[in-house]
Design a protein around this motif. Structure first.
Motif, PDB file in Angstrom:
ATOM      1  N   ARG A 156      20.844 -57.722  -5.981  1.00  0.00           N
ATOM      2  CA  ARG A 156      21.521 -58.723  -6.795  1.00  0.00           C
ATOM      3  C   ARG A 156      22.300 -59.652  -5.875  1.00  0.00           C
ATOM      4  N   LEU A 157      22.578 -60.833  -6.383  1.00  0.00           N
ATOM      5  CA  LEU A 157      23.291 -61.826  -5.584  1.00  0.00           C
ATOM      6  C   LEU A 157      24.785 -61.793  -5.923  1.00  0.00           C
ATOM      7  N   THR A 158      25.614 -61.748  -4.892  1.00  0.00           N
ATOM      8  CA  THR A 158      27.054 -61.762  -5.086  1.00  0.00           C
ATOM      9  C   THR A 158      27.552 -63.197  -5.287  1.00  0.00           C
ATOM     10  N   ARG A 159      28.838 -63.300  -5.593  1.00  0.00           N
ATOM     11  CA  ARG A 159      29.426 -64.619  -5.818  1.00  0.00           C
ATOM     12  C   ARG A 159      29.338 -65.500  -4.577  1.00  0.00           C
ATOM     13  N   ASP A 160      29.393 -64.881  -3.396  1.00  0.00           N
ATOM     14  CA  ASP A 160      29.314 -65.655  -2.162  1.00  0.00           C
ATOM     15  C   ASP A 160      27.892 -65.746  -1.619  1.00  0.00           C
ATOM     16  N   GLY A 161      26.900 -65.448  -2.464  1.00  0.00           N
ATOM     17  CA  GLY A 161      25.507 -65.705  -2.098  1.00  0.00           C
ATOM     18  C   GLY A 161      24.855 -64.680  -1.203  1.00  0.00           C
ATOM     19  N   VAL A 162      25.334 -63.438  -1.219  1.00  0.00           N
ATOM     20  CA  VAL A 162      24.779 -62.383  -0.367  1.00  0.00           C
ATOM     21  C   VAL A 162      23.993 -61.389  -1.230  1.00  0.00           C
ATOM     22  N   PRO A 163      22.731 -61.119  -0.893  1.00  0.00           N
ATOM     23  CA  PRO A 163      21.990 -60.087  -1.632  1.00  0.00           C
ATOM     24  C   PRO A 163      22.510 -58.696  -1.266  1.00  0.00           C
ATOM     25  N   VAL A 164      22.900 -57.930  -2.291  1.00  0.00           N
ATOM     26  CA  VAL A 164      23.370 -56.565  -2.072  1.00  0.00           C
ATOM     27  C   VAL A 164      22.470 -55.605  -2.836  1.00  0.00           C
ATOM     28  N   VAL A 165      22.411 -54.370  -2.348  1.00  0.00           N
ATOM     29  CA  VAL A 165      21.501 -53.374  -2.914  1.00  0.00           C
ATOM     30  C   VAL A 165      22.229 -52.567  -3.981  1.00  0.00           C
ATOM     31  N   VAL A 196      20.302 -52.857   5.095  1.00  0.00           N
ATOM     32  CA  VAL A 196      19.173 -51.973   4.797  1.00  0.00           C
ATOM     33  C   VAL A 196      17.936 -52.389   5.593  1.00  0.00           C
ATOM     34  N   LEU A 197      17.658 -53.682   5.651  1.00  0.00           N
ATOM     35  CA  LEU A 197      16.485 -54.143   6.400  1.00  0.00           C
ATOM     36  C   LEU A 197      16.639 -53.866   7.894  1.00  0.00           C
ATOM     37  N   ALA A 198      17.854 -53.977   8.401  1.00  0.00           N
ATOM     38  CA  ALA A 198      18.091 -53.664   9.811  1.00  0.00           C
ATOM     39  C   ALA A 198      17.786 -52.195  10.095  1.00  0.00           C
ATOM     40  N   PHE A 199      18.138 -51.317   9.152  1.00  0.00           N
ATOM     41  CA  PHE A 199      17.854 -49.893   9.301  1.00  0.00           C
ATOM     42  C   PHE A 199      16.352 -49.622   9.210  1.00  0.00           C
ATOM     43  N   VAL A 200      15.713 -50.203   8.216  1.00  0.00           N
ATOM     44  CA  VAL A 200      14.285 -49.949   7.988  1.00  0.00           C
ATOM     45  C   VAL A 200      13.438 -50.508   9.126  1.00  0.00           C
ATOM     46  N   LYS A 201      13.907 -51.548   9.754  1.00  0.00           N
ATOM     47  CA  LYS A 201      13.155 -52.173  10.843  1.00  0.00           C
ATOM     48  C   LYS A 201      12.825 -51.167  11.944  1.00  0.00           C
ATOM     49  N   ASN A 202      13.685 -50.179  12.117  1.00  0.00           N
ATOM     50  CA  ASN A 202      13.484 -49.164  13.156  1.00  0.00           C
ATOM     51  C   ASN A 202      12.598 -48.011  12.704  1.00  0.00           C
ATOM     52  N   HIS A 203      12.047 -48.115  11.498  1.00  0.00           N
ATOM     53  CA  HIS A 203      11.148 -47.091  10.957  1.00  0.00           C
ATOM     54  C   HIS A 203       9.853 -47.784  10.552  1.00  0.00           C
ATOM     55  N   PRO A 204       8.970 -48.039  11.511  1.00  0.00           N
ATOM     56  CA  PRO A 204       7.804 -48.902  11.298  1.00  0.00           C
ATOM     57  C   PRO A 204       6.802 -48.419  10.259  1.00  0.00           C
ATOM     58  N   ALA A 205       6.858 -47.156   9.870  1.00  0.00           N
ATOM     59  CA  ALA A 205       5.895 -46.665   8.885  1.00  0.00           C
ATOM     60  C   ALA A 205       6.346 -46.908   7.446  1.00  0.00           C
ATOM     61  N   VAL A 206       7.567 -47.398   7.278  1.00  0.00           N
ATOM     62  CA  VAL A 206       8.149 -47.532   5.943  1.00  0.00           C
ATOM     63  C   VAL A 206       7.840 -48.906   5.350  1.00  0.00           C
ATOM     64  N   VAL A 207       7.340 -48.892   4.111  1.00  0.00           N
ATOM     65  CA  VAL A 207       7.150 -50.108   3.322  1.00  0.00           C
ATOM     66  C   VAL A 207       8.327 -50.236   2.364  1.00  0.00           C
ATOM     67  N   ILE A 208       8.794 -51.459   2.122  1.00  0.00           N
ATOM     68  CA  ILE A 208       9.947 -51.672   1.249  1.00  0.00           C
ATOM     69  C   ILE A 208       9.554 -52.540   0.065  1.00  0.00           C
ATOM     70  N   TYR A 209       9.783 -52.004  -1.128  1.00  0.00           N
ATOM     71  CA  TYR A 209       9.638 -52.795  -2.348  1.00  0.00           C
ATOM     72  C   TYR A 209      11.032 -53.281  -2.732  1.00  0.00           C
ATOM     73  N   VAL A 210      11.231 -54.585  -2.709  1.00  0.00           N
ATOM     74  CA  VAL A 210      12.522 -55.182  -3.028  1.00  0.00           C
ATOM     75  C   VAL A 210      12.435 -55.804  -4.414  1.00  0.00           C
ATOM     76  N   GLU A 211      13.126 -55.178  -5.372  1.00  0.00           N
ATOM     77  CA  GLU A 211      13.134 -55.736  -6.739  1.00  0.00           C
ATOM     78  C   GLU A 211      14.324 -56.670  -6.898  1.00  0.00           C
ATOM     79  N   MET A 212      14.042 -57.914  -7.218  1.00  0.00           N
ATOM     80  CA  MET A 212      15.095 -58.893  -7.456  1.00  0.00           C
ATOM     81  C   MET A 212      15.566 -58.791  -8.892  1.00  0.00           C
ATOM     82  N   LYS A 213      16.869 -58.532  -9.066  1.00  0.00           N
ATOM     83  CA  LYS A 213      17.498 -58.510 -10.384  1.00  0.00           C
ATOM     84  C   LYS A 213      18.153 -59.873 -10.609  1.00  0.00           C
ATOM     85  N   THR A 214      17.729 -60.577 -11.648  1.00  0.00           N
ATOM     86  CA  THR A 214      18.242 -61.924 -11.882  1.00  0.00           C
ATOM     87  C   THR A 214      18.711 -62.067 -13.324  1.00  0.00           C
TER      88      THR A 214
END
Length: 235
Positions: free
Chosen positions: A8-17, A73-91
């Motif tokens: 979701r997007l915060t008031r200051d425009g940052v996507p948070v999980v 989260v993406l910075a963490f996942v970047k170090n795990h190359p076998a992991v696929v990420i499904y990012v659901e946008m809540k709007t």
């Protein structure tokens, strides 16, 4: 193997999980994510509730967990190359919300070099189309849930048309509407079918024989023990 998460997007425009639009369930306090700034959410404890609600599944380390930014989260996942990420946008329904969230999500995917490992999905198909407008190389998926008029929906097949119209490569169906006919129609339309809220291990065998690309589950440990076919994602 991979993970599914909501942003979701915060008031200051940052996507948070975070899944919920408010903090009542996970932080036991009032507050809307869209009306808060990311630094405040980053100091909001949201893990202890799970231990209290599910003591048989809880772990001490869950307490003291805070709302993470998608960037973290993406910075963490970047170090795990076998992991696929499904990012659901809540709007919400405001156009500016899904446009701004789409832009921010795409920028983070680019910054972390994860175009090939992220699938961006949403029930808001305008948001899915927006991702493709910004960066056609990013994989997307159209989400569908059961409705009271599910029989009519399946008969007319607007789900397939809607998924194709927004440019999605994948169609994500709740298990109750993942019928053989809908799966076959998806495959015939070159859409990769994904089935969500799949907690019965029998789905592993069905996935292997029905052309299902992936399943999203709340119980990955049980499902992984039965893996015989495609990848499993954790809801």
């Amino acid at each position: 193997m991979g993970i599914e998460l909501d942003v979701r997007l915060t008031r200051d425009g940052v996507p948070v999980v975070i899944h919920d639009a408010n903090l009542r369930r996970t932080a036991l306090r009032e507050g809307l994510v869209a009306e808060m700034i990311s630094s405040e959410l980053g100091m909001t404890e949201v893990g202890g509730w799970f231990n209290r609600a599910h003591p048989q599944l809880g772990r001490p380390e869950y307490t003291g967990q805070f709302v993470p930014a998608l960037d973290q989260v993406l910075a963490f996942v970047k170090n795990h190359p076998a992991v696929v990420i499904y990012v659901e946008m809540k709007t919400d329904r405001a156009e500016s919300t899904y446009v701004d969230l789409s832009r921010a999500v795409v920028q983070l995917i680019r910054d972390h070099g994860l175009r090939s490992r992220v699938v961006v999905v949403s029930f808001n198909l305008k948001a899915v189309a927006q991702i493709k407008t910004i960066d056609p190389s990013i994989q997307t998926g159209a989400l569908f849930e059961p409705r009271r008029n599910t029989v009519k929906i399946i008969r007319k097949h607007p789900m397939i048309s809607a998924a194709l119209e927004c440019g999605a490569e994948e169609i994500l169906l709740h298990r109750s509407i993942a019928t053989r006919r809908n799966l076959d129609l998806s495959l015939e339309s070159d859409l990769r079918p994904v089935v969500w809220t799949v907690d019965d291990p029998k789905w592993v065998r069905r996935a292997a024989t029905s052309g299902i690309h992936a399943v999203i589950t709340n119980n990955p440990a049980v499902m992984v023990n039965r893996v015989e076919g495609p990848g499993l994602e954790n809801e």
